[in-house]
Design an enzyme around this catalytic site. Structure first.
Site, short mmCIF file in Angstrom:
data_model
loop_
_atom_site.label_atom_id
_atom_site.label_comp_id
_atom_site.label_asym_id
_atom_site.label_seq_id
_atom_site.Cartn_x
_atom_site.Cartn_y
_atom_site.Cartn_z
N ASP A 71 7.43 -25.98 -7.09
CA ASP A 71 7.07 -26.73 -5.89
C ASP A 71 8.09 -27.80 -5.52
O ASP A 71 7.74 -28.84 -4.94
CB ASP A 71 5.68 -27.39 -6.05
CG ASP A 71 4.60 -26.35 -6.33
OD1 ASP A 71 4.70 -25.25 -5.78
OD2 ASP A 71 3.66 -26.67 -7.09
N GLU A 72 9.34 -27.56 -5.84
CA GLU A 72 10.38 -28.56 -5.58
C GLU A 72 10.81 -28.57 -4.12
O GLU A 72 11.52 -29.48 -3.67
CB GLU A 72 11.62 -28.28 -6.45
CG GLU A 72 11.39 -28.36 -7.96
CD GLU A 72 11.01 -27.01 -8.56
OE1 GLU A 72 10.66 -26.10 -7.78
OE2 GLU A 72 11.05 -26.88 -9.80
N LYS A 99 11.80 -25.25 -2.76
CA LYS A 99 12.72 -24.10 -2.72
C LYS A 99 12.61 -23.37 -1.38
O LYS A 99 13.61 -22.95 -0.81
CB LYS A 99 12.39 -23.11 -3.86
CG LYS A 99 12.53 -23.71 -5.24
CD LYS A 99 12.07 -22.74 -6.32
CE LYS A 99 10.57 -22.47 -6.32
NZ LYS A 99 9.74 -23.64 -6.65
N GLY A 100 11.35 -23.22 -0.90
CA GLY A 100 11.13 -22.51 0.36
C GLY A 100 11.90 -23.16 1.49
O GLY A 100 12.60 -22.49 2.26
N GLY A 118 4.05 -20.30 -4.10
CA GLY A 118 3.62 -20.73 -2.77
C GLY A 118 4.80 -21.49 -2.18
O GLY A 118 5.08 -22.61 -2.59
N HIS A 119 5.54 -20.85 -1.29
CA HIS A 119 6.74 -21.47 -0.70
C HIS A 119 6.44 -21.82 0.75
O HIS A 119 6.15 -20.95 1.56
CB HIS A 119 7.93 -20.51 -0.80
CG HIS A 119 8.31 -20.19 -2.22
ND1 HIS A 119 9.27 -19.29 -2.56
CD2 HIS A 119 7.86 -20.69 -3.39
CE1 HIS A 119 9.38 -19.23 -3.88
NE2 HIS A 119 8.53 -20.08 -4.41
N GLN A 168 8.71 -20.50 -8.99
CA GLN A 168 8.36 -21.43 -10.07
C GLN A 168 9.55 -22.36 -10.36
O GLN A 168 10.35 -22.58 -9.46
CB GLN A 168 7.93 -20.67 -11.34
CG GLN A 168 6.58 -19.97 -11.21
CD GLN A 168 6.64 -18.64 -10.49
OE1 GLN A 168 7.38 -17.76 -10.88
NE2 GLN A 168 5.85 -18.49 -9.44
N LYS A 190 12.20 -34.48 -0.64
CA LYS A 190 11.08 -35.42 -0.52
C LYS A 190 11.46 -36.88 -0.84
O LYS A 190 10.65 -37.64 -1.35
CB LYS A 190 9.91 -34.95 -1.41
CG LYS A 190 9.44 -33.53 -1.01
CD LYS A 190 8.16 -33.09 -1.68
CE LYS A 190 6.96 -33.25 -0.81
NZ LYS A 190 5.77 -32.53 -1.26
N GLY A 229 12.41 -34.70 4.90
CA GLY A 229 11.24 -34.23 5.64
C GLY A 229 11.17 -32.73 5.51
O GLY A 229 12.13 -32.08 5.09
P1 GDP Z 1 8.35 -24.52 -3.31
O1 GDP Z 1 7.28 -23.80 -4.05
O2 GDP Z 1 9.46 -24.98 -4.19
O3 GDP Z 1 8.87 -23.74 -2.14
O4 GDP Z 1 7.68 -25.84 -2.72
P2 GDP Z 1 6.24 -25.94 -2.00
O5 GDP Z 1 6.37 -25.33 -0.66
O6 GDP Z 1 5.17 -25.44 -2.89
O7 GDP Z 1 6.06 -27.51 -1.94
C1 GDP Z 1 6.94 -28.34 -1.26
C2 GDP Z 1 6.18 -29.06 -0.13
O8 GDP Z 1 6.96 -30.16 0.32
C3 GDP Z 1 5.95 -28.20 1.09
O9 GDP Z 1 4.74 -28.56 1.68
C4 GDP Z 1 7.13 -28.54 2.02
O10 GDP Z 1 6.84 -28.36 3.40
C5 GDP Z 1 7.29 -30.00 1.71
N1 GDP Z 1 8.66 -30.52 1.81
C6 GDP Z 1 9.83 -29.91 1.50
N2 GDP Z 1 10.86 -30.79 1.62
C7 GDP Z 1 10.32 -31.96 2.02
C8 GDP Z 1 10.86 -33.26 2.27
O11 GDP Z 1 12.05 -33.51 2.15
N3 GDP Z 1 9.98 -34.24 2.64
C9 GDP Z 1 8.64 -34.01 2.75
N4 GDP Z 1 7.87 -35.03 3.10
N5 GDP Z 1 8.10 -32.80 2.52
C10 GDP Z 1 8.92 -31.80 2.15
P1 IMO Z 2 6.32 -22.04 -6.79
O1 IMO Z 2 7.20 -20.82 -6.64
C1 IMO Z 2 4.08 -24.61 -9.52
C2 IMO Z 2 2.22 -22.65 -12.97
C3 IMO Z 2 0.73 -22.59 -13.06
C4 IMO Z 2 0.53 -22.63 -14.56
C5 IMO Z 2 1.69 -21.80 -15.08
C6 IMO Z 2 1.35 -20.35 -15.38
O2 IMO Z 2 5.48 -22.33 -5.60
O3 IMO Z 2 7.13 -23.20 -7.26
P2 IMO Z 2 0.88 -18.24 -13.83
O4 IMO Z 2 -0.15 -18.01 -12.76
O5 IMO Z 2 2.27 -18.11 -13.37
O6 IMO Z 2 0.62 -17.41 -15.07
O7 IMO Z 2 0.65 -19.76 -14.28
O8 IMO Z 2 2.69 -21.85 -14.07
N1 IMO Z 2 2.81 -22.09 -11.74
C7 IMO Z 2 3.36 -22.83 -10.77
N2 IMO Z 2 3.43 -24.17 -10.62
N3 IMO Z 2 4.66 -23.81 -8.60
C8 IMO Z 2 4.61 -22.46 -8.75
O9 IMO Z 2 5.29 -21.61 -7.94
C9 IMO Z 2 3.90 -21.91 -9.85
N4 IMO Z 2 3.65 -20.65 -10.28
C10 IMO Z 2 2.99 -20.78 -11.44
O10 IMO Z 2 0.14 -23.70 -12.41
O11 IMO Z 2 0.72 -23.95 -15.04
MG MG Z 3 5.20 -23.89 -4.34
#
Ligand code: GDP
Ligand code: IMO
Ligand code: MG
Length: 438
Positions: free
Chosen positions: A18-19, A21-22, A45-46, A229, A336, A420
């Site tokens: 959830d860094e 990446k998307g 979840g990207h 991940q 972020k 953002g």
């Molecule tokens: P991913 O799994 O690495 O793709 O990340 P996620 O999508 O799960 O979580 C990142 C969240 O932060 C998403 O809701 C993005 O829209 C949001 N986001 C990404 N970059 C920024 C940023 O620089 N600032 C803010 N406020 N939100 C961001």
């Molecule tokens: P993205 O791509 C954050 C975590 C789960 C759990 C562990 C194992 O959006 O960054 P699993 O269902 O893979 O067997 O669960 O990994 N986990 C994630 N945490 N972002 C994800 O994906 C994750 N995918 C799995 O919460 O701790």
């Molecule tokens: Mg994610």
């Protein structure tokens, strides 16, 4: 980051997922011709923001939102076909044309209904060792792959073989479900019927991803390999056993799509300006109480797949140095930053102590990682909005100073700072990173 000498770039999460990446893949896809996912499944979840629209992608690479980009799911991905079909439909109704743009490796394994049932049953019986999985059947699907009894996309060409694999899978799953004292049972015919519903779609998209990527690169194309991940969730290099079941790190990218590692030019690690984790396991810089609540609220830190609250913590340079080593990171994207805009003080962990001694290297044991004490550096907050900053010079001096420290302690040049969720809310830095600026 693409240039004449950089044709193939891997994007990995360098924390616990959830860094952002998307967002980064979407931004970089502007310059790419093919975007391919190399591991994971619908546990990802990207989130991508395009104008006022927000898209959450679980399986399809984030490059899909740029018209004409070819998007592939490599052999290393485990594909839940019903989630995929739903995701494709969701994009189509929102006007995204997928025609000829999506390909699935014939060597990719399927996540079947019994994998989900087993995931839930294992978690429910795990007691204190509960991983806190996403419940998407990921671990059981990879287990079948490694045990050599999984069903691959290519197998769907042969109805007899498909039935044989599913029959064995269902029998094995039901035996485990019974042993774990759950009431749920899986039915072979129901699984086969459900597969029949999606068989034509899957075979219509089937391809050899390695061959496509090699041909694309040979003809001057640019390739993005999208990780899911994060590095600390890697099956080998993460906080085992609190990890996912695939190689999330860059070493898995080549194997996960079917190209040689010599074709990869750069590896971009994505990090938040702080840290979060979903699910169980150690998180040395974790915040608690009101401070955690505040950061979770400011960063809207709720899982994109399960909606679970994410656990927030301060930026941890030990984690990022470890991620850098195991991935061979050539650059960092810090996301972020804007989330920290209103804080008075921002802490950054530079290293760990264990039993009063400095910790060298990164602990391999989750139990040790639970016991370490982070050594913090305290940075004054900038208390200014950064959302409209587009250049390094636009950032407040205190934010620049924090980022300089982050780069120095991480030992990787920062090439992007995201302020953002939108595409334009991205600051680009020169090769060499912040150290090359003022
Ligand atoms: P991913 O799994 O690495 O793709 O990340 P996620 O999508 O799960 O979580 C990142 C969240 O932060 C998403 O809701 C993005 O829209 C949001 N986001 C990404 N970059 C920024 C940023 O620089 N600032 C803010 N406020 N939100 C961001
Ligand atoms: P993205 O791509 C954050 C975590 C789960 C759990 C562990 C194992 O959006 O960054 P699993 O269902 O893979 O067997 O669960 O990994 N986990 C994630 N945490 N972002 C994800 O994906 C994750 N995918 C799995 O919460 O701790
Ligand atoms: Mg994610």
């Amino acid at each position: 980051m693409f240039s004449d000498s950089v044709r193939c770039l891997v994007v990995v999460g360098a924390q616990w997922g959830d860094e952002g990446k998307g967002k980064l893949v979407d931004v970089l896809a502007e310059q790419a011709t093919i975007v391919a996912r190399y591991q994971g499944g619908a546990n990802a979840g990207h989130t991508v923001r395009v104008g006022e629209d927000e898209f959450v992608l679980h399986l399809i690479p984030s490059g899909i939102l740029y018209p004409t980009r070819r998007c592939l799911l490599g052999n290393g991905v485990v594909i839940d076909p019903w989630t995929l079909v739903e995701e494709m439909e969701g994009l189509r109704v929102r006007g995204i044309d997928l025609e000829g743009r999506l390909g699935l490796s014939r060597r990719a394994h399927l996540v079947l209904p019994y994998h989900r049932a087993l995931d839930a049953a294992h978690e429910n019986s795990a007691g204190t060792e509960k991983i806190g999985t996403t419940g998407r059947g990921i671990g059981p699907a990879y287990r079948d792959k490694v045990a050599r009894c999984g069903l691959r996309i290519g197998d769907l060409r042969d109805a007899g073989r498909t039935r044989e694999i599913v029959e064995r899978g269902v029998a094995a799953a039901n035996a485990v479900l019974e042993r774990l004292s759950t009431d749920e049972r899986v039915d072979t015919d129901a699984v086969l019927d459900a597969i029949e519903d999606v068989r034509g779609t899957l075979l219509g998209l089937a391809t050899d991803t390695g061959e496509e990527l090699r041909a694309g690169l040979a003809s001057g194309g640019r390739v993005l390999l999208e990780g899911a991940q994060g590095s600390l969730l890697d099956i080998d290099h993460g906080t085992y056993p609190f990890v996912t079941s695939s190689t999330t790190t860059a070493g898995g990218a080549a194997a996960g799509v079917g190209i040689g590692p010599t074709l990869i030019d750069e590896v971009l690690g994505v990090v938040k300006a702080y840290t979060t984790r979903v699910g169980n396991g150690p998180l040395p810089t974790e915040l608690d109480g009101e401070a955690a609540e505040r950061l979770r609220h400011l960063g809207a830190e709720f899982g994109a797949t399960t909606g679970r609250p994410r656990r927030p913590g301060w930026f941890d340079a030990s984690v990022v140095r470890h991620a850098s080593g195991v991935n061979g990171l050539t650059a960092l994207a810090v996301t972020k930053l804007d989330v920290l805009d209103t804080l008075d003080e921002i802490l950054l962990a530079t290293g760990y102590e264990l039993d009063g001694e400095p910790v060298r290297g990164f602990p391999d044991s989750a139990a040790d990682l639970e016991r370490v004490s982070p050594v913090f550096e305290v940075h004054p907050g900038w208390r200014t909005e950064t959302e409209d900053c587009r250049e390094w010079e636009d950032l407040p001096e205190r934010a620049r100073s924090y980022l300089r420290a982050l780069e120095r302690w991480s030992e990787v040049p920062v090439r992007y700072v995201s302020v953002g969720a939108a595409r334009r809310e991205t600051i680009r830095l020169p090769a060499g990173g912040i150290a090359r600026t003022s």
